[in-house]
Enzyme design. Sequence first.
Site, PDB file in Angstrom:
ATOM      1  N   SER A 136       1.698 122.140 112.142  1.00  0.00           N
ATOM      2  CA  SER A 136       2.342 121.897 112.249  1.00  0.00           C
ATOM      3  C   SER A 136       3.207 121.787 111.250  1.00  0.00           C
ATOM      4  O   SER A 136       2.747 120.860 109.948  1.00  0.00           O
ATOM      5  CB  SER A 136       2.701 121.119 112.994  1.00  0.00           C
ATOM      6  OG  SER A 136       4.754 121.383 113.207  1.00  0.00           O
ATOM      7  N   LYS A 190      -0.442 119.940 120.516  1.00  0.00           N
ATOM      8  CA  LYS A 190       0.461 121.095 119.365  1.00  0.00           C
ATOM      9  C   LYS A 190       0.911 121.749 120.561  1.00  0.00           C
ATOM     10  O   LYS A 190       1.986 121.922 119.503  1.00  0.00           O
ATOM     11  CB  LYS A 190      -0.707 121.800 118.911  1.00  0.00           C
ATOM     12  CG  LYS A 190       0.428 122.986 117.584  1.00  0.00           C
ATOM     13  CD  LYS A 190       0.518 122.250 116.280  1.00  0.00           C
ATOM     14  CE  LYS A 190       2.019 123.120 116.428  1.00  0.00           C
ATOM     15  NZ  LYS A 190       1.825 124.516 115.635  1.00  0.00           N
ATOM     16  N   HIS A 193       4.244 120.171 121.291  1.00  0.00           N
ATOM     17  CA  HIS A 193       4.836 119.956 119.975  1.00  0.00           C
ATOM     18  C   HIS A 193       6.276 121.010 120.127  1.00  0.00           C
ATOM     19  O   HIS A 193       6.876 121.050 119.648  1.00  0.00           O
ATOM     20  CB  HIS A 193       3.854 120.128 118.952  1.00  0.00           C
ATOM     21  CG  HIS A 193       4.567 120.096 117.746  1.00  0.00           C
ATOM     22  ND1 HIS A 193       5.162 121.631 117.246  1.00  0.00           N
ATOM     23  CD2 HIS A 193       5.310 119.459 116.347  1.00  0.00           C
ATOM     24  CE1 HIS A 193       5.501 121.156 115.752  1.00  0.00           C
ATOM     25  NE2 HIS A 193       6.125 120.175 116.198  1.00  0.00           N
ATOM     26  N   ASN A 194       4.834 122.864 120.154  1.00  0.00           N
ATOM     27  CA  ASN A 194       6.420 123.545 119.478  1.00  0.00           C
ATOM     28  C   ASN A 194       6.964 124.296 121.319  1.00  0.00           C
ATOM     29  O   ASN A 194       7.456 124.474 120.676  1.00  0.00           O
ATOM     30  CB  ASN A 194       5.258 124.627 119.858  1.00  0.00           C
ATOM     31  CG  ASN A 194       4.134 125.531 118.320  1.00  0.00           C
ATOM     32  OD1 ASN A 194       4.212 124.177 117.587  1.00  0.00           O
ATOM     33  ND2 ASN A 194       4.330 126.081 118.515  1.00  0.00           N
ATOM     34  N   GLU A 197       9.567 122.067 120.322  1.00  0.00           N
ATOM     35  CA  GLU A 197      10.442 122.617 119.054  1.00  0.00           C
ATOM     36  C   GLU A 197      11.618 123.427 119.900  1.00  0.00           C
ATOM     37  O   GLU A 197      12.728 123.947 119.337  1.00  0.00           O
ATOM     38  CB  GLU A 197       9.634 123.145 118.149  1.00  0.00           C
ATOM     39  CG  GLU A 197       9.475 124.309 116.685  1.00  0.00           C
ATOM     40  CD  GLU A 197       8.683 125.186 116.629  1.00  0.00           C
ATOM     41  OE1 GLU A 197       7.735 123.725 116.045  1.00  0.00           O
ATOM     42  OE2 GLU A 197       8.353 126.355 116.043  1.00  0.00           O
ATOM     43  N   TYR A 198      10.876 124.479 121.082  1.00  0.00           N
ATOM     44  CA  TYR A 198      11.612 125.363 121.609  1.00  0.00           C
ATOM     45  C   TYR A 198      13.041 124.602 121.381  1.00  0.00           C
ATOM     46  O   TYR A 198      14.287 125.665 121.629  1.00  0.00           O
ATOM     47  CB  TYR A 198      11.221 126.304 122.185  1.00  0.00           C
ATOM     48  CG  TYR A 198      10.507 127.200 122.199  1.00  0.00           C
ATOM     49  CD1 TYR A 198       9.005 127.427 121.146  1.00  0.00           C
ATOM     50  CD2 TYR A 198      10.171 128.060 122.642  1.00  0.00           C
ATOM     51  CE1 TYR A 198       8.035 128.559 121.345  1.00  0.00           C
ATOM     52  CE2 TYR A 198       9.372 129.317 122.398  1.00  0.00           C
ATOM     53  CZ  TYR A 198       8.559 129.261 121.631  1.00  0.00           C
ATOM     54  OH  TYR A 198       7.497 131.001 121.467  1.00  0.00           O
TER      55      TYR A 198
HETATM   56  N1  LIG Z   1       3.375 131.150 110.586  1.00  0.00           N
HETATM   57  C1  LIG Z   1       3.380 129.501 110.862  1.00  0.00           C
HETATM   58  O1  LIG Z   1       4.607 128.638 110.700  1.00  0.00           O
HETATM   59  C2  LIG Z   1       2.414 129.024 111.431  1.00  0.00           C
HETATM   60  C3  LIG Z   1       1.525 129.022 112.213  1.00  0.00           C
HETATM   61  N2  LIG Z   1       0.680 128.884 112.377  1.00  0.00           N
HETATM   62  C4  LIG Z   1      -0.431 129.051 112.945  1.00  0.00           C
HETATM   63  O2  LIG Z   1      -1.812 129.629 112.496  1.00  0.00           O
HETATM   64  C5  LIG Z   1      -2.748 130.597 111.935  1.00  0.00           C
HETATM   65  C6  LIG Z   1      -1.912 131.406 110.825  1.00  0.00           C
HETATM   66  O3  LIG Z   1      -1.319 132.105 111.089  1.00  0.00           O
HETATM   67  P1  LIG Z   1      -0.436 132.895 109.727  1.00  0.00           P
HETATM   68  O4  LIG Z   1      -0.870 132.472 108.297  1.00  0.00           O
HETATM   69  O5  LIG Z   1       1.376 132.688 110.432  1.00  0.00           O
HETATM   70  O6  LIG Z   1      -0.476 133.911 109.707  1.00  0.00           O
HETATM   71  P2  LIG Z   1      -0.780 134.959 110.707  1.00  0.00           P
HETATM   72  O7  LIG Z   1      -0.998 134.263 112.565  1.00  0.00           O
HETATM   73  O8  LIG Z   1      -0.067 136.007 110.784  1.00  0.00           O
HETATM   74  O9  LIG Z   1      -2.425 135.670 111.032  1.00  0.00           O
HETATM   75  C7  LIG Z   1      -2.523 136.840 109.894  1.00  0.00           C
HETATM   76  C8  LIG Z   1      -3.797 136.319 109.193  1.00  0.00           C
HETATM   77  O10 LIG Z   1      -5.444 136.420 110.257  1.00  0.00           O
HETATM   78  C9  LIG Z   1      -5.924 137.342 109.412  1.00  0.00           C
HETATM   79  N3  LIG Z   1      -6.858 137.464 111.282  1.00  0.00           N
HETATM   80  C10 LIG Z   1      -5.902 138.429 112.057  1.00  0.00           C
HETATM   81  N4  LIG Z   1      -6.906 138.724 112.487  1.00  0.00           N
HETATM   82  C11 LIG Z   1      -8.452 138.921 112.370  1.00  0.00           C
HETATM   83  C12 LIG Z   1      -9.685 139.189 112.475  1.00  0.00           C
HETATM   84  N5  LIG Z   1     -10.016 140.145 113.846  1.00  0.00           N
HETATM   85  N6  LIG Z   1     -10.819 138.972 112.552  1.00  0.00           N
HETATM   86  C13 LIG Z   1     -10.238 138.564 110.810  1.00  0.00           C
HETATM   87  N7  LIG Z   1      -9.317 137.132 109.958  1.00  0.00           N
HETATM   88  C14 LIG Z   1      -7.746 137.600 111.827  1.00  0.00           C
HETATM   89  C15 LIG Z   1      -5.628 137.920 108.672  1.00  0.00           C
HETATM   90  O11 LIG Z   1      -6.422 138.349 107.640  1.00  0.00           O
HETATM   91  P3  LIG Z   1      -6.015 139.663 107.395  1.00  0.00           P
HETATM   92  O12 LIG Z   1      -5.511 139.647 106.174  1.00  0.00           O
HETATM   93  O13 LIG Z   1      -7.377 140.455 106.993  1.00  0.00           O
HETATM   94  O14 LIG Z   1      -5.269 140.985 108.012  1.00  0.00           O
HETATM   95  C16 LIG Z   1      -4.933 137.019 108.394  1.00  0.00           C
HETATM   96  O15 LIG Z   1      -5.345 136.880 107.253  1.00  0.00           O
HETATM   97  C17 LIG Z   1      -1.708 131.464 113.043  1.00  0.00           C
HETATM   98  O16 LIG Z   1      -2.970 131.526 114.434  1.00  0.00           O
HETATM   99  C18 LIG Z   1      -0.663 130.754 114.154  1.00  0.00           C
HETATM  100  O17 LIG Z   1      -0.258 130.904 115.030  1.00  0.00           O
HETATM  101  C19 LIG Z   1       0.783 127.191 112.976  1.00  0.00           C
HETATM  102  C20 LIG Z   1       1.865 126.584 112.414  1.00  0.00           C
HETATM  103  C21 LIG Z   1       2.739 127.438 111.997  1.00  0.00           C
HETATM  104  O1  LIG Z   2       3.417 126.926 115.446  1.00  0.00           O
HETATM  105  C1  LIG Z   2       4.662 126.455 114.717  1.00  0.00           C
HETATM  106  C2  LIG Z   2       5.270 125.963 113.868  1.00  0.00           C
HETATM  107  O2  LIG Z   2       5.011 124.223 114.313  1.00  0.00           O
HETATM  108  C3  LIG Z   2       5.965 128.378 114.333  1.00  0.00           C
HETATM  109  O3  LIG Z   2       6.044 128.267 113.515  1.00  0.00           O
HETATM  110  C4  LIG Z   2       4.804 128.528 115.137  1.00  0.00           C
HETATM  111  O4  LIG Z   2       4.648 130.505 115.608  1.00  0.00           O
HETATM  112  C5  LIG Z   2       6.298 128.999 115.742  1.00  0.00           C
HETATM  113  O5  LIG Z   2       7.093 129.377 117.521  1.00  0.00           O
HETATM  114  P1  LIG Z   2       7.671 131.054 117.340  1.00  0.00           P
HETATM  115  O6  LIG Z   2       6.939 132.401 116.467  1.00  0.00           O
HETATM  116  O7  LIG Z   2       6.948 131.337 119.163  1.00  0.00           O
HETATM  117  O8  LIG Z   2       9.060 130.893 117.223  1.00  0.00           O
END
Ligand SMILES: NC(=O)C1=CN([C@@H]2O[C@H](COP(=O)(O)OP(=O)(O)OC[C@H]3O[C@@H](n4cnc5c(N)ncnc54)[C@H](OP(=O)(O)O)[C@@H]3O)[C@@H](O)[C@H]2O)C=CC1
Ligand SMILES: O=C(CO)[C@H](O)[C@H](O)COP(=O)(O)O
Length: 487
Positions: A136, A190, A193-194, A197-198
């Site tokens: 997170s 985690k 945690h979320n 967060e909500y």
């Molecule tokens: N964004 C945030 O603030 C937070 C996110 N997370 C978690 O971290 C992870 C990454 O989040 P985020 O960086 O936002 O990215 P996304 O959740 O938007 O995912 C995009 C990434 O996933 C890849 N991908 C999607 N489908 C496939 C597949 N079938 N095979 C291989 N690669 C694939 C994409 O590759 P390509 O470029 O080729 O499409 C790209 O690298 C998620 O699980 C998310 O829930 C956790 C905490 C905070």
């Molecule tokens: O994991 C997280 C932070 O801890 C992400 O920011 C999470 O995806 C936020 O959730 P949502 O998009 O449902 O508001």
Amino acid sequence: MSRVSASGAQANIGVVGLAVMGSNLARNLASRGGNTVAIFNRSYEKTETLVDEHPEAGFLPAKTYEEFAATLSKPRTAIIMVKAGAGTDAVIDELVRVFEPGDIIVDGGNALFTDTIRREKAVRETGINFVGAGISGGEEGALNGPSIMPGGSDESWVTLGPILKSIAAVAEGEPCVTHVGHDGAGHFVKMIHNGIEYADMQLIAEAYDLIRKGTGKTPAEIADIFAEWNRGELESYLIEITAEVLRQVDASTGAPLVDVILDQAGAKGTGAWTVQTALDLGVPVSGIAEAVFARSLSSKPAQRAAAADLPGPDETLDVSDPEAFVEDVRQALYASKIIAYSQGFDAIVAGAEQYGWDIKKGDIAAIWRGGCIIRAQFLNRITEAYAADPGLVALVTAPYFADAMARTQQAWRRVVVAAARAGIPSPAFSSSLAYYDGLRADRLPAALVQGQRDFFGAHTYKRIDRDGTFHTLWSGDRTEIEAVDTH
Ligand SMILES: NC(=O)C1=CN([C@@H]2O[C@H](COP(=O)(O)OP(=O)(O)OC[C@H]3O[C@@H](n4cnc5c(N)ncnc54)[C@H](OP(=O)(O)O)[C@@H]3O)[C@@H](O)[C@H]2O)C=CC1
Ligand SMILES: O=C(CO)[C@H](O)[C@H](O)COP(=O)(O)O
């Protein structure tokens, strides 16, 4: 097959998935002495861009999974940061194909913990270690230090622990990472945690709404109030960024940005998972649930339009003393926030019991002090509460929090009453208060519910004055008989 990159260099850690989280985590890893980072993304353009934009990181890019595996020194360790769900399964399948027994696959995405339990079991059968680790902190946390919640085996933690400690946020000198428990424990925590967060976000939003409607203050003025609150017991990342959001002016209209953002909140699913899981575990996470439902309600434009002309109250929020009202709202927010954390920790206790995890609640509060979205000053008080009484049955009853309730509950009630009278929705404030009153009630109307259940379904009931299970012959002569407990 070559076991080195084109340049012959080897990486000690790899990252798969280079969107917002993965690219920043890879840069964080690369910035720590001793790390060389292999990177892979399904579409190669993202890999190229990251390498071009950050030559200082010394990344070892790979075009194929084979190349990625060959670039990593053994035992190979790779962190997956891809879209949760099918994307994670697809990447795990590929890594299992190119990795060998003893290697470690870490899923750092927001996976559902039951998926992590399933994946850990399946991957373990290949001799490869699988660790589900909640991460997170969003973009900034991933780059500068997130809070990390790893599950998985003790064996994996030996290799992984030092790497994760090196990239985690640091709070009061301690890295914000701990081995939470086995298999899905990390992703479970985690998820909670979320959920918190909500709840925290919804409570802050309700506080803003009440102050705005009650006092007529502008978003910028309310930003000042939040900035002030952030210097006291409410100090937290979410309060801090709320002030920033409220202060933001829209460049194209000159209006406060918050007034031009469509009022329909999105959700990626972790809050709903928390509530679904809590329902299965029988834990009332009512504040978290209301926060999830509030987002759902906001995102029903057709229903909202159809209901727009339904009658509301005659009165508006009539605040004669704005300063006192703002202070009441602050106290209501603090009290409700304590309830959200208390409910979240109840869910952790129940999950640990159900899945056989030895989760140290105080350690969880400690690793949430830095890096993550719900980082807050009062997490130290939670750690202290569990240190003083590891078997604490409800966080809200710990002396520090009980004192806080005593101090805030009258203001909390005034706020909920004022909101209801003026027809201003405050579902998280009011349901948290109802939960608090339910917990402390001497006697609940659950007795009547038991009577009703027994009437229509012979579901039986217990008595307060003697042991046993009973049923009243409702359709007969209404005498009471001893019965078998059917719950
Ligand atoms: N964004 C945030 O603030 C937070 C996110 N997370 C978690 O971290 C992870 C990454 O989040 P985020 O960086 O936002 O990215 P996304 O959740 O938007 O995912 C995009 C990434 O996933 C890849 N991908 C999607 N489908 C496939 C597949 N079938 N095979 C291989 N690669 C694939 C994409 O590759 P390509 O470029 O080729 O499409 C790209 O690298 C998620 O699980 C998310 O829930 C956790 C905490 C905070
Ligand atoms: O994991 C997280 C932070 O801890 C992400 O920011 C999470 O995806 C936020 O959730 P949502 O998009 O449902 O508001």
